[in-house]
Design a protein around this motif. Sequence first.
Motif, short mmCIF file in Angstrom:
data_model
loop_
_atom_site.label_atom_id
_atom_site.label_comp_id
_atom_site.label_asym_id
_atom_site.label_seq_id
_atom_site.Cartn_x
_atom_site.Cartn_y
_atom_site.Cartn_z
N ALA A 151 38.58 -13.87 -24.50
CA ALA A 151 37.63 -14.59 -25.35
C ALA A 151 36.41 -15.02 -24.54
O ALA A 151 35.26 -14.91 -25.02
N GLU A 152 36.64 -15.49 -23.32
CA GLU A 152 35.52 -15.94 -22.47
C GLU A 152 34.67 -14.75 -22.02
O GLU A 152 33.44 -14.87 -21.93
N ILE A 153 35.30 -13.61 -21.74
CA ILE A 153 34.55 -12.41 -21.35
C ILE A 153 33.65 -11.96 -22.49
O ILE A 153 32.47 -11.65 -22.29
N VAL A 154 34.21 -11.93 -23.71
CA VAL A 154 33.43 -11.53 -24.89
C VAL A 154 32.27 -12.51 -25.10
O VAL A 154 31.14 -12.10 -25.38
N PHE A 182 36.31 -21.67 -17.05
CA PHE A 182 36.08 -21.88 -18.47
C PHE A 182 37.10 -21.12 -19.32
O PHE A 182 37.33 -21.48 -20.47
N SER A 183 37.71 -20.08 -18.76
CA SER A 183 38.81 -19.40 -19.46
C SER A 183 40.01 -20.34 -19.53
O SER A 183 40.66 -20.44 -20.57
N GLN A 184 40.28 -21.03 -18.43
CA GLN A 184 41.42 -21.96 -18.40
C GLN A 184 41.21 -23.12 -19.36
O GLN A 184 42.16 -23.60 -19.97
N LYS A 185 39.97 -23.56 -19.52
CA LYS A 185 39.68 -24.70 -20.39
C LYS A 185 39.75 -24.34 -21.87
O LYS A 185 39.89 -25.22 -22.71
N ARG A 186 39.62 -23.06 -22.20
CA ARG A 186 39.65 -22.63 -23.59
C ARG A 186 41.00 -22.91 -24.24
O ARG A 186 42.00 -23.00 -23.58
#
Length: 158
Positions: free
Chosen positions: A124-127, A109-113
């Motif tokens: 951003a995904e971790i936050v 989901f980090s890659q998709k952001r």
Amino acid sequence: MRKAKPKKRVLLPDPVYGDVMVTRFVNNLMKDGKKSVAYKIFYSALDTVKEKLSNEEKSPLDIWKQALENITPQVEVKSRRVGGATFQVPTEIRPDRKLSIAMKNLILFSQKRSGRSMAEKMAAEIVAAYNEEGGAFKKKEDTHKMAEANRAFAFFRF
């Protein structure tokens, strides 16, 4: 399984935090054997997390671990064919697989952001996962809903 189970490889802790879980995450993040690039992405993502959540008293590593914990699924559904029908059977996940799924979802989901660099997207995904929102958290919720909906077929567990 006919053969003996393969031995688990012992991972070395990462150079900055001295944590084996970080090494495992970086191994999942790594592409084409470029581990130093993966480490760079991960550490810069944690630096960005530190800047974004500067009011938190936790360290960025603790925030990352909490984010992983928030997106770790407890159950999953497996397809099981009984007679002519295929059922989605909810099963509990063993601990090492839970962590593996959580890490892979966070990376996916980090890659998709949308964003400029992978480090920014990961931060951003971790936050988002830390605040119990975002794509990876939604995926966990959907998995749990699916398992809950198919709870009636739990007796097909093998």
